[in-house]
Design a protein around this motif. Structure first.
Motif, PDB file in Angstrom:
ATOM      1  N   ARG A   5      34.021  15.367  17.850  1.00 13.72           N
ATOM      2  CA  ARG A   5      32.468  15.403  17.400  1.00 13.72           C
ATOM      3  C   ARG A   5      31.761  16.705  17.758  1.00 13.72           C
ATOM      4  N   TRP A   6      32.169  17.374  18.611  1.00 13.77           N
ATOM      5  CA  TRP A   6      31.735  18.687  18.890  1.00 13.77           C
ATOM      6  C   TRP A   6      32.284  19.866  18.103  1.00 13.77           C
ATOM      7  N   LYS A   7      33.118  19.676  17.131  1.00 19.26           N
ATOM      8  CA  LYS A   7      33.761  20.599  16.139  1.00 19.26           C
ATOM      9  C   LYS A   7      33.242  20.778  15.092  1.00 19.26           C
ATOM     10  N   LYS A   8      32.325  19.837  14.600  1.00 16.28           N
ATOM     11  CA  LYS A   8      31.742  20.090  13.166  1.00 16.28           C
ATOM     12  C   LYS A   8      30.252  19.321  13.160  1.00 16.28           C
ATOM     13  N   PHE A   9      29.682  19.734  12.152  1.00 17.05           N
ATOM     14  CA  PHE A   9      28.172  18.942  11.846  1.00 17.05           C
ATOM     15  C   PHE A   9      28.031  19.370  10.474  1.00 17.05           C
ATOM     16  N   LYS A  10      27.093  18.458   9.647  1.00 16.79           N
ATOM     17  CA  LYS A  10      26.718  18.583   8.327  1.00 16.79           C
ATOM     18  C   LYS A  10      25.296  18.442   8.239  1.00 16.79           C
ATOM     19  N   LEU A  11      24.749  19.224   7.542  1.00 18.87           N
ATOM     20  CA  LEU A  11      23.230  19.323   7.195  1.00 18.87           C
ATOM     21  C   LEU A  11      23.061  19.176   5.701  1.00 18.87           C
ATOM     22  N   TYR A  12      21.926  18.598   5.270  1.00 15.94           N
ATOM     23  CA  TYR A  12      21.595  18.849   3.881  1.00 15.94           C
ATOM     24  C   TYR A  12      19.953  18.858   3.636  1.00 15.94           C
ATOM     25  N   GLY A  13      19.864  19.788   2.421  1.00 11.49           N
ATOM     26  CA  GLY A  13      18.404  19.613   2.319  1.00 11.49           C
ATOM     27  C   GLY A  13      18.326  19.379   0.594  1.00 11.49           C
ATOM     28  N   ASP A  14      17.238  18.896   0.485  1.00 12.14           N
ATOM     29  CA  ASP A  14      16.646  18.873  -0.962  1.00 12.14           C
ATOM     30  C   ASP A  14      15.871  19.781  -1.418  1.00 12.14           C
ATOM     31  N   TYR A  15      15.860  20.431  -2.724  1.00 14.91           N
ATOM     32  CA  TYR A  15      14.948  21.491  -3.113  1.00 14.91           C
ATOM     33  C   TYR A  15      14.436  21.212  -4.462  1.00 14.91           C
ATOM     34  N   ASN A  16      13.289  21.558  -4.527  1.00 16.30           N
ATOM     35  CA  ASN A  16      12.554  21.435  -5.912  1.00 16.30           C
ATOM     36  C   ASN A  16      12.663  22.706  -6.798  1.00 16.30           C
ATOM     37  N   VAL A  17      14.100  23.260  -6.926  1.00 19.48           N
ATOM     38  CA  VAL A  17      14.326  24.495  -7.343  1.00 19.48           C
ATOM     39  C   VAL A  17      15.774  24.497  -8.041  1.00 19.48           C
ATOM     40  N   ASP A  18      15.925  25.060  -9.146  1.00 22.82           N
ATOM     41  CA  ASP A  18      17.187  24.915 -10.112  1.00 22.82           C
ATOM     42  C   ASP A  18      18.193  25.434  -9.258  1.00 22.82           C
ATOM     43  N   MET A  19      19.608  24.879  -9.483  1.00 24.61           N
ATOM     44  CA  MET A  19      20.651  25.217  -8.529  1.00 24.61           C
ATOM     45  C   MET A  19      21.024  26.656  -8.779  1.00 24.61           C
ATOM     46  N   ARG A  20      20.929  27.155 -10.050  1.00 28.25           N
ATOM     47  CA  ARG A  20      21.340  28.415 -10.189  1.00 28.25           C
ATOM     48  C   ARG A  20      20.651  29.320  -9.195  1.00 28.25           C
ATOM     49  N   SER A  21      19.339  29.288  -9.065  1.00 28.00           N
ATOM     50  CA  SER A  21      18.489  30.158  -8.373  1.00 28.00           C
ATOM     51  C   SER A  21      18.932  29.946  -6.791  1.00 28.00           C
ATOM     52  N   LEU A  22      18.770  28.777  -6.412  1.00 26.20           N
ATOM     53  CA  LEU A  22      19.430  28.533  -4.902  1.00 26.20           C
ATOM     54  C   LEU A  22      21.062  29.174  -4.666  1.00 26.20           C
ATOM     55  N   TYR A  23      21.756  29.015  -5.691  1.00 23.76           N
ATOM     56  CA  TYR A  23      23.064  29.259  -5.452  1.00 23.76           C
ATOM     57  C   TYR A  23      23.033  31.179  -5.436  1.00 23.76           C
ATOM     58  N   LEU A  24      22.371  31.621  -6.187  1.00 22.08           N
ATOM     59  CA  LEU A  24      22.059  33.115  -5.999  1.00 22.08           C
ATOM     60  C   LEU A  24      21.150  33.605  -4.775  1.00 22.08           C
ATOM     61  N   ALA A  25      20.337  32.727  -4.158  1.00 23.71           N
ATOM     62  CA  ALA A  25      19.862  32.906  -2.849  1.00 23.71           C
ATOM     63  C   ALA A  25      20.981  32.999  -1.962  1.00 23.71           C
ATOM     64  N   TRP A  26      22.171  32.381  -1.808  1.00 21.55           N
ATOM     65  CA  TRP A  26      23.246  32.544  -0.989  1.00 21.55           C
ATOM     66  C   TRP A  26      24.201  33.348  -1.389  1.00 21.55           C
ATOM     67  N   ALA A  27      24.326  33.769  -2.760  1.00 19.35           N
ATOM     68  CA  ALA A  27      25.506  34.440  -3.085  1.00 19.35           C
ATOM     69  C   ALA A  27      25.109  35.799  -3.647  1.00 19.35           C
ATOM     70  N   THR A  28      24.015  36.406  -3.152  1.00 18.69           N
ATOM     71  CA  THR A  28      23.662  37.858  -3.336  1.00 18.69           C
ATOM     72  C   THR A  28      23.180  38.473  -2.170  1.00 18.69           C
ATOM     73  N   PRO A  29      23.303  39.737  -1.846  1.00 20.28           N
ATOM     74  CA  PRO A  29      22.836  40.341  -0.755  1.00 20.28           C
ATOM     75  C   PRO A  29      21.240  40.095  -0.471  1.00 20.28           C
ATOM     76  N   GLY A  30      20.665  40.422  -1.678  1.00 22.44           N
ATOM     77  CA  GLY A  30      19.299  40.442  -1.691  1.00 22.44           C
ATOM     78  C   GLY A  30      18.583  38.953  -1.661  1.00 22.44           C
ATOM     79  N   GLY A  31      19.352  37.961  -2.262  1.00 24.22           N
ATOM     80  CA  GLY A  31      19.110  36.613  -2.013  1.00 24.22           C
ATOM     81  C   GLY A  31      19.104  36.107  -0.605  1.00 24.22           C
ATOM     82  N   LEU A  32      19.980  36.518   0.114  1.00 28.87           N
ATOM     83  CA  LEU A  32      20.123  36.206   1.652  1.00 28.87           C
ATOM     84  C   LEU A  32      19.262  36.829   2.333  1.00 28.87           C
ATOM     85  N   GLU A  33      18.650  38.124   1.947  1.00 26.38           N
ATOM     86  CA  GLU A  33      17.473  38.894   2.697  1.00 26.38           C
ATOM     87  C   GLU A  33      16.323  38.197   2.667  1.00 26.38           C
TER      88      GLU A  33
END
Length: 165
Positions: A5-33
């Motif tokens: 139980r101390w080796k793993k956790f799961k979180l989730y969030g719901d966003y009123n944003v299109d999936m492509r924009s959220l993916y790019l927020a994780w998948a590009t350096p500028g998005g992460l910044e």
């Protein structure tokens, strides 16, 4: 017997944003910044630095820098999966892995974040499961704030960091 139980956790969030924009927020350096890091450097296999809006790929390595810390504090790791659509997986602190998956439900984009293979620590102040879960909870909330309303909740004032330690 080890308590998994101390080796793993799961979180989730719901966003009123299109999936492509959220993916790019994780998948590009500028998005992460924009919501997560002070500086996100990704390097291709031949060690070329990716540009700000260039998508990461499997086998890229990274060097991440956090707000509130100087450049000597760096998180280094590797991208294990990045399918360009709905899945990103990378190595993270302590030899753990983080998997971020994207889906849609009821007109919202859902992000599921799983961190696993977290090493156990006897010192509660160094417990990676607790510290990472707190951190990811904040950053998922900040992602929502930035993407839905434009407000960045991160502390970028280095002079205040000692107040929080």
């Amino acid at each position: 017997m080890e308590d998994i139980r101390w080796k793993k956790f799961k979180l989730y969030g719901d966003y009123n944003v299109d999936m492509r924009s959220l993916y790019l927020a994780w998948a590009t350096p500028g998005g992460l910044e924009k919501w997560f890091l002070r500086k996100a450097d990704f390097f291709t296999v031949p060690q070329r630095l990716r540009t700000c809006d260039e998508q990461i790929s499997k086998e890229d390595t990274y060097e991440w820098h956090w707000h509130g810390y100087d450049n000597t504090v760096v998180e280094k790791g590797q991208v294990l999966e990045a399918n360009g659509l709905d899945l990103i997986k990378f190595t993270f602190t302590g030899g753990s892995t983080v998997t971020v998956s994207f889906s849609t439900r009821n007109g919202l984009t859902i992000i599921d974040l799983v961190q696993e293979n977290i090493p156990q620590e006897s010192d509660p102040e160094k417990n990676l499961l607790v510290q990472c879960q707190i951190g990811w909870t904040f950053y998922l909330a900040n992602l929502k704030s930035v993407m839905e309303g434009g407000k960045d909740l991160r502390n970028k004032r280095v002079e205040l960091v000692s107040c929080f330690k």
